[in-house]
Design a protein around this motif. Structure first.
Motif, PDB file in Angstrom:
ATOM      1  N   LYS A 223       0.451   4.319  -6.502  1.00 30.97           N
ATOM      2  CA  LYS A 223      -0.301   3.840  -7.684  1.00 30.97           C
ATOM      3  C   LYS A 223      -1.339   4.873  -8.155  1.00 30.97           C
ATOM      4  N   THR A 224      -2.176   5.326  -7.205  1.00 35.38           N
ATOM      5  CA  THR A 224      -3.270   6.226  -7.594  1.00 35.38           C
ATOM      6  C   THR A 224      -2.733   7.590  -8.034  1.00 35.38           C
ATOM      7  N   THR A 225      -1.758   8.093  -7.295  1.00 39.56           N
ATOM      8  CA  THR A 225      -1.167   9.396  -7.643  1.00 39.56           C
ATOM      9  C   THR A 225      -0.588   9.354  -9.053  1.00 39.56           C
TER      10      THR A 225
ATOM     11  N   ASP B 223     -10.122  -0.139  -7.330  1.00 41.99           N
ATOM     12  CA  ASP B 223      -9.865  -0.196  -5.893  1.00 41.99           C
ATOM     13  C   ASP B 223     -11.137   0.196  -5.131  1.00 41.99           C
TER      14      ASP B 223
ATOM     15  N   ALA C 209      -4.247  -2.342  -3.174  1.00 40.44           N
ATOM     16  CA  ALA C 209      -2.957  -2.850  -2.683  1.00 40.44           C
ATOM     17  C   ALA C 209      -3.131  -4.205  -2.016  1.00 40.44           C
TER      18      ALA C 209
ATOM     19  N   GLY D  57       0.812  -1.211   0.000  1.00 44.83           N
ATOM     20  CA  GLY D  57       0.000   0.000   0.000  1.00 44.83           C
ATOM     21  C   GLY D  57       0.848   1.264   0.000  1.00 44.83           C
ATOM     22  N   GLY D  58       0.267   2.321  -0.523  1.00 41.55           N
ATOM     23  CA  GLY D  58       0.867   3.645  -0.393  1.00 41.55           C
ATOM     24  C   GLY D  58       2.101   3.911  -1.231  1.00 41.55           C
ATOM     25  N   THR D  59       2.325   3.086  -2.271  1.00 40.84           N
ATOM     26  CA  THR D  59       3.554   3.287  -3.054  1.00 40.84           C
ATOM     27  C   THR D  59       3.382   4.369  -4.126  1.00 40.84           C
TER      28      THR D  59
ATOM     29  N   TYR E  25       2.580  16.658  -6.025  1.00 37.46           N
ATOM     30  CA  TYR E  25       1.772  15.441  -6.217  1.00 37.46           C
ATOM     31  C   TYR E  25       0.590  15.441  -5.253  1.00 37.46           C
ATOM     32  N   GLN E  26       0.836  15.905  -4.023  1.00 35.34           N
ATOM     33  CA  GLN E  26      -0.233  15.920  -3.012  1.00 35.34           C
ATOM     34  C   GLN E  26      -1.236  17.025  -3.314  1.00 35.34           C
TER      35      GLN E  26
ATOM     36  N   GLN F  26     -11.425   1.423  -2.386  1.00 32.54           N
ATOM     37  CA  GLN F  26     -11.230   2.719  -1.706  1.00 32.54           C
ATOM     38  C   GLN F  26     -11.729   3.885  -2.560  1.00 32.54           C
TER      39      GLN F  26
HETATM   40  N1  LIG Z   1       5.587  11.495  -5.525  1.00 34.27           N
HETATM   41  C1  LIG Z   1       4.926  11.778  -4.395  1.00 34.27           C
HETATM   42  N2  LIG Z   1       5.301  12.859  -3.648  1.00 34.27           N
HETATM   43  C2  LIG Z   1       4.659  13.157  -2.494  1.00 34.27           C
HETATM   44  N3  LIG Z   1       3.641  12.429  -1.985  1.00 34.27           N
HETATM   45  C3  LIG Z   1       3.242  11.348  -2.688  1.00 34.27           C
HETATM   46  C4  LIG Z   1       3.847  10.975  -3.925  1.00 34.27           C
HETATM   47  N4  LIG Z   1       3.218   9.858  -4.376  1.00 34.27           N
HETATM   48  C5  LIG Z   1       2.273   9.573  -3.481  1.00 34.27           C
HETATM   49  N5  LIG Z   1       2.283  10.449  -2.464  1.00 34.27           N
HETATM   50  C6  LIG Z   1       1.422  10.436  -1.278  1.00 34.27           C
HETATM   51  O1  LIG Z   1       1.583   9.159  -0.672  1.00 34.27           O
HETATM   52  C7  LIG Z   1       0.329   8.652  -0.252  1.00 34.27           C
HETATM   53  C8  LIG Z   1       0.037   7.337  -0.966  1.00 34.27           C
HETATM   54  O2  LIG Z   1      -0.087   7.607  -2.353  1.00 34.27           O
HETATM   55  P1  LIG Z   1      -1.181   6.842  -3.236  1.00 34.27           P
HETATM   56  O3  LIG Z   1      -2.513   6.877  -2.566  1.00 34.27           O
HETATM   57  O4  LIG Z   1      -1.060   7.360  -4.602  1.00 34.27           O
HETATM   58  O5  LIG Z   1      -0.584   5.366  -3.144  1.00 34.27           O
HETATM   59  P2  LIG Z   1      -1.337   4.004  -3.510  1.00 34.27           P
HETATM   60  O6  LIG Z   1      -0.276   3.051  -3.916  1.00 34.27           O
HETATM   61  O7  LIG Z   1      -2.416   4.268  -4.492  1.00 34.27           O
HETATM   62  O8  LIG Z   1      -1.973   3.631  -2.103  1.00 34.27           O
HETATM   63  P3  LIG Z   1      -3.052   2.423  -1.842  1.00 34.27           P
HETATM   64  O9  LIG Z   1      -2.233   1.190  -1.915  1.00 34.27           O
HETATM   65  O10 LIG Z   1      -3.578   2.732  -0.487  1.00 34.27           O
HETATM   66  O11 LIG Z   1      -4.072   2.510  -2.928  1.00 34.27           O
HETATM   67  C9  LIG Z   1      -0.702   9.727  -0.538  1.00 34.27           C
HETATM   68  O12 LIG Z   1      -0.864  10.500   0.617  1.00 34.27           O
HETATM   69  C10 LIG Z   1      -0.039  10.562  -1.641  1.00 34.27           C
HETATM   70  O13 LIG Z   1      -0.458  11.913  -1.629  1.00 34.27           O
END
Ligand SMILES: Nc1ncnc2c1ncn2[C@@H]1O[C@H](COP(=O)(O)OP(=O)(O)OP(=O)(O)O)[C@@H](O)[C@H]1O
Ligand SMILES: [Mg+2]
Length: 219
Positions: free
Chosen positions: A15-17, A39, A87, A11-13, A171-172, A41
């Motif tokens: 993907k969505t961003t 997802d 995730a 999680g949180g890597t 990105y945020q 979510q």
């Molecule tokens: N390049 C970046 N710079 C700064 N913050 C980032 C960056 N990429 C992602 N984030 C932050 O990290 C967090 C996780 O990002 P994101 O939701 O895109 O990940 P995810 O892989 O989709 O998570 P999940 O597995 O929960 O779906 C979010 O708070 C997002 O704003």
């Protein structure tokens, strides 16, 4: 039409961003893009609501319906589909990997993120599908020799797409506003990263097309 999936069990890597910001960068470059959020979510769906852009649709699709939906999109005027997945080791991630031409695995530059992608990589190899890592949320400071060496090894195996995506406030901000980083600050570094990432993905698609042609010729 080409289909791109973002998958990583961890999680949180990012993907969505990355799905959202890359979609906007590809759209800026003239692609007709459709986003699919698999997802539960629904972060990408919420990003889409905030954006309110009918030229960049975001829809939820169930794993069972994914092949039919992609076939319908291919018959329409869409030429790029980007799929965001949860995730977890899930039917959604499996369906996305099976349908995608290219799966991107965003990972922070740590062994834990790389290790956690092992099952994803295993599945993609079994499926015979193309995939590559993206190193995400990297430090904007020059990376350590450890990260550089790891990245060089992945790149030598054709398993890394450039550039390194850094941890940046843009990105945020983009996520919060329903925008891409190319819109938040077109001259900023996060915008440039997404333009470069789109160029890398395009080159990869060209390589895939050449591989498909030579497979056809050999058949
Ligand atoms: N390049 C970046 N710079 C700064 N913050 C980032 C960056 N990429 C992602 N984030 C932050 O990290 C967090 C996780 O990002 P994101 O939701 O895109 O990940 P995810 O892989 O989709 O998570 P999940 O597995 O929960 O779906 C979010 O708070 C997002 O704003
Ligand atoms: Mg997500």
């Amino acid at each position: 039409m080409r289909t791109l999936a973002f998958v990583n069990q961890k999680g949180g890597t990012g993907k969505t961003t990355l799905a959202a910001c890359l979609a906007v960068a590809a759209r800026d470059a003239g692609e007709r893009v459709f986003l699919i959020d698999m997802d539960p979510q629904k972060s990408l769906i919420k990003w889409g609501y905030r954006r309110g852009d009918k030229d960049l649709p975001v829809e939820t699709v169930s794993p069972a319906k994914l092949p039919t939906v992609l076939a319908a999109l291919a018959r329409g005027n869409i030429n790029l589909v980007i799929i965001d997945t949860p995730a977890t080791d899930s039917p959604a991630a499996d369906a996305a990997m099976a349908c995608a031409d290219l799966t991107l695995i965003p990972a922070r530059p740590t062994v834990f993120d790389i290790w956690s992608s092992e099952m994803t990589r295993g599945k993609l190899k079994t499926l015979g599908k193309d995939f590559a890592f993206i190193l995400a949320q990297c430090s904007p400071m020059p990376e350590s020799a450890r990260v550089r060496d790891g990245a060089a090894a992945l790149e030598a195996m054709g398993m890394l797409l450039q550039p390194f995506v850094c941890a940046r406030v843009d990105y945020q901000e983009a996520a919060r506003e329903g925008m891409g980083t190319t819109e938040i600050d077109p001259n900023g570094k996060a915008a440039e990263e997404m333009r470069q990432l789109w160029s890398s993905v395009k080159r990869r698609f060209t390589r895939l097309k050449q591989a498909e042609k030579s497979t056809k010729r050999a058949a």
